[in-house]
Each structure stands twice: as structure tokens, then as C-alpha cells.
Motif scaffolding. Structure first.
Motif, PDB file in Angstrom:
ATOM      1  N   ARG A 113       0.836  -1.204   0.000  1.00 18.72           N
ATOM      2  CA  ARG A 113       0.000   0.000   0.000  1.00 18.72           C
ATOM      3  C   ARG A 113       0.874   1.258   0.000  1.00 18.72           C
ATOM      4  N   ALA A 114       1.972   1.240   0.742  1.00 19.88           N
ATOM      5  CA  ALA A 114       2.878   2.393   0.740  1.00 19.88           C
ATOM      6  C   ALA A 114       3.440   2.635  -0.653  1.00 19.88           C
ATOM      7  N   LEU A 115       3.767   1.556  -1.357  1.00 17.70           N
ATOM      8  CA  LEU A 115       4.273   1.691  -2.728  1.00 17.70           C
ATOM      9  C   LEU A 115       3.218   2.332  -3.629  1.00 17.70           C
ATOM     10  N   LEU A 116       1.962   1.914  -3.477  1.00 18.03           N
ATOM     11  CA  LEU A 116       0.889   2.539  -4.242  1.00 18.03           C
ATOM     12  C   LEU A 116       0.775   4.022  -3.926  1.00 18.03           C
ATOM     13  N   ARG A 117       0.962   4.375  -2.659  1.00 14.10           N
ATOM     14  CA  ARG A 117       0.803   5.771  -2.243  1.00 14.10           C
ATOM     15  C   ARG A 117       1.886   6.678  -2.816  1.00 14.10           C
ATOM     16  N   THR A 118       3.006   6.121  -3.249  1.00 16.46           N
ATOM     17  CA  THR A 118       4.045   6.961  -3.853  1.00 16.46           C
ATOM     18  C   THR A 118       3.707   7.376  -5.277  1.00 16.46           C
ATOM     19  N   SER A 119       2.710   6.728  -5.885  1.00 17.91           N
ATOM     20  CA  SER A 119       2.382   6.991  -7.300  1.00 17.91           C
ATOM     21  C   SER A 119       3.639   6.909  -8.167  1.00 17.91           C
ATOM     22  N   LEU A 120       4.456   5.915  -7.925  1.00 21.01           N
ATOM     23  CA  LEU A 120       5.731   5.779  -8.623  1.00 21.01           C
ATOM     24  C   LEU A 120       5.488   5.580 -10.116  1.00 21.01           C
ATOM     25  N   PRO A 121       6.131   6.375 -10.972  1.00 24.76           N
ATOM     26  CA  PRO A 121       5.957   6.173 -12.412  1.00 24.76           C
ATOM     27  C   PRO A 121       6.634   4.885 -12.869  1.00 24.76           C
ATOM     28  N   GLU A 122       6.299   4.457 -14.061  1.00 27.42           N
ATOM     29  CA  GLU A 122       6.901   3.242 -14.610  1.00 27.42           C
ATOM     30  C   GLU A 122       8.421   3.401 -14.682  1.00 27.42           C
ATOM     31  N   ASN A 123       9.123   2.366 -14.232  1.00 28.27           N
ATOM     32  CA  ASN A 123      10.589   2.363 -14.188  1.00 28.27           C
ATOM     33  C   ASN A 123      11.139   3.534 -13.370  1.00 28.27           C
ATOM     34  N   GLY A 124      10.393   3.909 -12.329  1.00 28.28           N
ATOM     35  CA  GLY A 124      10.784   5.047 -11.504  1.00 28.28           C
ATOM     36  C   GLY A 124      11.905   4.738 -10.539  1.00 28.28           C
ATOM     37  N   ARG A 125      12.387   5.805  -9.926  1.00 28.85           N
ATOM     38  CA  ARG A 125      13.478   5.728  -8.945  1.00 28.85           C
ATOM     39  C   ARG A 125      12.866   5.818  -7.552  1.00 28.85           C
ATOM     40  N   LEU A 126      13.048   4.756  -6.751  1.00 29.11           N
ATOM     41  CA  LEU A 126      12.392   4.632  -5.450  1.00 29.11           C
ATOM     42  C   LEU A 126      13.426   4.595  -4.334  1.00 29.11           C
ATOM     43  N   GLY A 127      13.212   5.377  -3.296  1.00 26.60           N
ATOM     44  CA  GLY A 127      14.054   5.334  -2.107  1.00 26.60           C
ATOM     45  C   GLY A 127      13.314   4.698  -0.947  1.00 26.60           C
ATOM     46  N   LEU A 128      13.975   3.802  -0.226  1.00 29.31           N
ATOM     47  CA  LEU A 128      13.405   3.156   0.953  1.00 29.31           C
ATOM     48  C   LEU A 128      14.247   3.532   2.165  1.00 29.31           C
ATOM     49  N   TYR A 129      13.621   4.198   3.124  1.00 32.68           N
ATOM     50  CA  TYR A 129      14.309   4.635   4.344  1.00 32.68           C
ATOM     51  C   TYR A 129      13.936   3.682   5.469  1.00 32.68           C
ATOM     52  N   GLY A 130      14.926   2.921   5.924  1.00 28.51           N
ATOM     53  CA  GLY A 130      14.685   1.788   6.800  1.00 28.51           C
ATOM     54  C   GLY A 130      14.518   0.547   5.949  1.00 28.51           C
ATOM     55  N   PHE A 131      15.049  -0.594   6.430  1.00 29.84           N
ATOM     56  CA  PHE A 131      15.006  -1.798   5.599  1.00 29.84           C
ATOM     57  C   PHE A 131      14.798  -3.024   6.476  1.00 29.84           C
ATOM     58  N   GLY A 132      13.621  -3.046   7.121  1.00 28.27           N
ATOM     59  CA  GLY A 132      13.261  -4.187   7.940  1.00 28.27           C
ATOM     60  C   GLY A 132      12.293  -5.106   7.226  1.00 28.27           C
ATOM     61  N   GLY A 133      11.364  -5.692   8.001  1.00 26.78           N
ATOM     62  CA  GLY A 133      10.465  -6.693   7.477  1.00 26.78           C
ATOM     63  C   GLY A 133       9.618  -6.203   6.323  1.00 26.78           C
ATOM     64  N   SER A 134       9.073  -4.994   6.417  1.00 23.22           N
ATOM     65  CA  SER A 134       8.211  -4.480   5.364  1.00 23.22           C
ATOM     66  C   SER A 134       9.000  -4.028   4.146  1.00 23.22           C
ATOM     67  N   ALA A 135      10.073  -3.282   4.375  1.00 19.00           N
ATOM     68  CA  ALA A 135      10.827  -2.698   3.264  1.00 19.00           C
ATOM     69  C   ALA A 135      11.454  -3.774   2.381  1.00 19.00           C
ATOM     70  N   HIS A 136      11.937  -4.860   2.956  1.00 13.92           N
ATOM     71  CA  HIS A 136      12.629  -5.845   2.114  1.00 13.92           C
ATOM     72  C   HIS A 136      11.651  -6.616   1.233  1.00 13.92           C
ATOM     73  N   LEU A 137      10.370  -6.644   1.609  1.00 15.31           N
ATOM     74  CA  LEU A 137       9.350  -7.228   0.749  1.00 15.31           C
ATOM     75  C   LEU A 137       8.908  -6.224  -0.319  1.00 15.31           C
ATOM     76  N   CYS A 138       8.729  -4.988   0.086  1.00 14.91           N
ATOM     77  CA  CYS A 138       8.367  -3.922  -0.842  1.00 14.91           C
ATOM     78  C   CYS A 138       9.424  -3.774  -1.928  1.00 14.91           C
ATOM     79  N   ALA A 139      10.688  -3.862  -1.539  1.00 18.24           N
ATOM     80  CA  ALA A 139      11.777  -3.715  -2.505  1.00 18.24           C
ATOM     81  C   ALA A 139      11.692  -4.787  -3.581  1.00 18.24           C
ATOM     82  N   GLN A 140      11.409  -6.022  -3.194  1.00 18.66           N
ATOM     83  CA  GLN A 140      11.333  -7.105  -4.176  1.00 18.66           C
ATOM     84  C   GLN A 140      10.211  -6.861  -5.180  1.00 18.66           C
ATOM     85  N   LEU A 141       9.068  -6.391  -4.688  1.00 17.15           N
ATOM     86  CA  LEU A 141       7.953  -6.132  -5.591  1.00 17.15           C
ATOM     87  C   LEU A 141       8.270  -4.962  -6.519  1.00 17.15           C
TER      88      LEU A 141
END
Length: 347
Positions: A162-190
Motif C-alpha cells: 500500500r505504501a508503494l501505491l501511495r508513492t504513485s511511482l511512475p513506470e521504471n521510476g526511482r524509489l528510495g526506501l528509508y529503513g530496511f526491515g520486514g516491510s521494506a525488504h518485501l516492498c523492494a522485491q515487488l
């Protein structure tokens, strides 16, 4: 099935380095109308459990049993249950119920329902041998993936999605993840599977190594700058001081989504430096059931897998302490070791 079970309840909210949880024996809950009784196999350890245990979130239910990333088996059904049978494997997640009638529910935003209730906060959760869940809020689970690997998907994964959806990331966009625990490491893979270029900023060396192993383009310190401007960013760390840091890393029109349910105070923002050029900050509030179904389908399609660290359910308090101290990357998962009866752990 026995008449009693062992469980961990929040005795008195406070620092997890003390003894905020108490190991108790109590009656196995009875499923009410429309509810399932679930025999817990595994339960992920979420940072929200830590916030409930330490009192960062206000007490909603005294002596609540935490835990809302449950994989288990239906042990019994209450009256008026359709579509579930004893023996089915199901998932129990954070969102437990909504009223279904308010204007938010009617327009498809049930995560904003004022009457929403949550597993492990408003109702007893999965740090126990058994828990209950309204059948309409239980998730059918994909086959071919073990209980331990599935548990973190049920909150960490869904909220990250849901957080990824909320960023409205464009196709092939550049994404930053601040903190890399249980949620972030799954979000990164997707995000990577969907074509994004991912930059991770986090304090832990092990987490940075995991990020690079998963395919991140870079991994640096939490208060550093990524090597390029970002189209979107997600703040997973509960540190309000990182909000201006992340905003300054955004390109024009970039969006920062704040994924946590709890955040320390945000320092004053400077309009021209932090927000001008239509940069935005958006919060993330729970999730809808559609988010959960969509994410589980995407996770299966793209083989999103949690890096897990199993703990016996009898060591739940240790798992929370290790989570707070950052002693593991990925996600901790409690594995039910209490059959037929586990020993009461030392205080």
C-alpha cells in the motif's frame, strides 16, 4: 483441542527491555457468529507489536495478546460461516473488521473506517496457540509456500504494497526506501519486479547487505543521500527526523509515503527546500482487504520471499527485544512450539 492455551499478553506497556509481556494460561477463545477459531502455526513479529507492547500506541484492550501476521488452520467455526471449513489454512492480518456502512467503506476506503478494529490491538492476536478472526477478514493463502515464509506477507508485505501505491511511482521510476526491515525488504522485491530502480537508506550494515543481495541499486546510511534524485520514497523507519531528509532527496513532483503507524515528531519543514516543486508527503493508514488480496497474488506471481528468523513462540519477548535492537535483517517469525504444552519460560 484442549480447553486452555498459553499466550503472551501485555501485562503493562513499557520498554521491552523489561518485562512488559506476561506468559499466561487462559481459555481457548470461542468463535462468535461469523468468526473462525484459528490454531496458530506461525505469527510474524511486526514493529507495530513493539509499539503496542511499549505503549507508543494507546491501550485499546487491557492485557491484549499482540500479533497480527498469523498463519494457521481453522480449528472451529462459529455460526453463520460460509466459505471456510475446519482444516483450511488461513491468514489473519492487521485489519480485523470495519462497519461496512460508513461513507469510507461504501467508497472502497475501508482502511479509513472510523469503526475499524485491529488484530493484536483491539482484539487478541497471534502470540498464542489460538486466535479468532471474522471469516470475512481471513485470507486464503497460496499453496507451495511454508507457514514461516508467509507470515510476514500478511502485514509487512501488505503495508509495504500500500505504501508503494501511495508513492504513485511512475513506470521504471526511482524509489528510495528509508529503513530496511520486514516491510521494506518485501516492498523492494515487488518494486524491483515491476521495473523500479531501488535505493535503500538504512542504519544497519546487515540490512544494507540484504538490500544489495536483493538487487537494490545502492544501499547507504539512513541520513545520507541516494546517488540520484528520487521519483518516490517510503519512510519505514519510525523516525520523524528523516522526513525532511527524504523530501530533499525527491525530484520535482516526487512523493514521500510514511508507512508506519507510529512516528516520532517531524522537525519544521522549509517550504522552498523541502516541499516546493510539488513534492508531497502522504501517510499510510492500514490497508483494505483488496490491498491484501492483490499483494498476495503479486507476491506469488513475482516470487516475493521474506528473509525470516524463526523464534519459538515461547520466546516472543526475546524476538521483540531483538527487533528493537536491530539484531536481525528481514523479519522474525514466531513458530508455535507449545503443543501439547510448552514449558513456561523464565521471567
Amino acid at each position: 483441542m484442549t480447553a486452555t492455551m498459553h499466550a503472551w499478553e501485555v501485562r503493562e506497556p513499557g520498554p521491552v527491555e523489561g518485562q512488559p509481556l506476561r506468559y499466561v494460561e487462559k481459555p481457548v477463545p470461542t468463535p462468535g457468529p461469523g468468526e473462525l477459531l484459528v490454531h496458530v502455526r506461525t505469527c510474524g513479529v511486526c514493529r507495530t507489536d513493539l509499539h503496542v507492547t511499549e505503549g507508543d500506541l494507546p491501550v485499546h484492550r487491557p492485557h491484549v495478546i499482540p500479533g497480527h501476521e498469523v498463519v494457521g488452520v481453522v480449528a472451529a467455526t462459529g455460526p453463520d460461516v460460509d466459505g471456510h471449513a475446519v482444516g483450511d489454512r488461513v491468514g489473519v492480518a492487521w485489519l480485523r473488521s470495519t462497519d461496512g456502512t460508513c461513507r469510507f467503506c461504501r467508497r472502497g476506503d475501508e482502511n479509513l473506517c472510523p469503526a475499524s478494529r485491529y488484530t493484536g490491538w483491539d482484539a487478541d492476536g497471534g502470540y498464542a496457540e489460538y486466535t479468532t478472526v471474522p471469516a470475512a477478514f481471513a485470507y486464503p493463502l497460496p499453496g507451495g509456500v511454508g507457514d514461516t515464509a508467509l507470515s510476514p506477507l500478511l502485514c509487512a508485505g501488505i503495508i509495504g504494497y500500500r505504501a508503494l501505491l501511495r508513492t504513485s511511482l511512475p513506470e521504471n521510476g526511482r524509489l528510495g526506501l528509508y529503513g530496511f526491515g520486514g516491510s521494506a525488504h518485501l516492498c523492494a522485491q515487488l518494486a524491483l519486479a515491476q521495473g523500479a530502480r531501488v535505493h535503500v537508506l538504512t542504519r544497519g550494515a546487515a540490512a544494507r547487505r540484504l538490500a544489495l543481495d536483493l538487487g537494490a541499486a545502492s544501499a547507504g546510511g539512513a541520513d545520507g543521500r541516494p546517488p540520484e534524485l528520487l521519483d518516490g520514497a517510503i519512510l519505514f523507519a519510525p523516525a520523524g527526523g528523516l522526513v525532511p531528509v527524504a523530501l530533499r532527496a525527491l525530484d520535482r513532483g516526487g512523493v514521500l509515503a510514511v508507512a508506519g503507524i507510529h512516528l516520532s515528531d517531524i522537525p519544521p519543514l522549509k517550504y522552498e527546500q523541502d516541499l516546493f516543486y510539488e513534492r508531497e508527503v502522504r501517510s499510510v493508514t492500514a490497508n483494505t482487504r483488496r490491498d491484501g488480496r492483490d499483494f498476495l497474488a503479486l507476491a506469488e506471481r513475482h516470487r516475493v520471499r521474506a528473509t525470516t528468523h524463526p523464534y519459538p513462540l515461547s520466546r516472543a519477548q526475546d524476538a521483540l527485544r531483538d527487533l528493537k535492537a536491530g539484531r536481525f535483517d528481514g523479519a522474525a517469525v514466531l513458530v508455535n512450539d507449545l503443543e501439547p504444552r510448552g514449558p513456561v519460560p523464565p521471567a
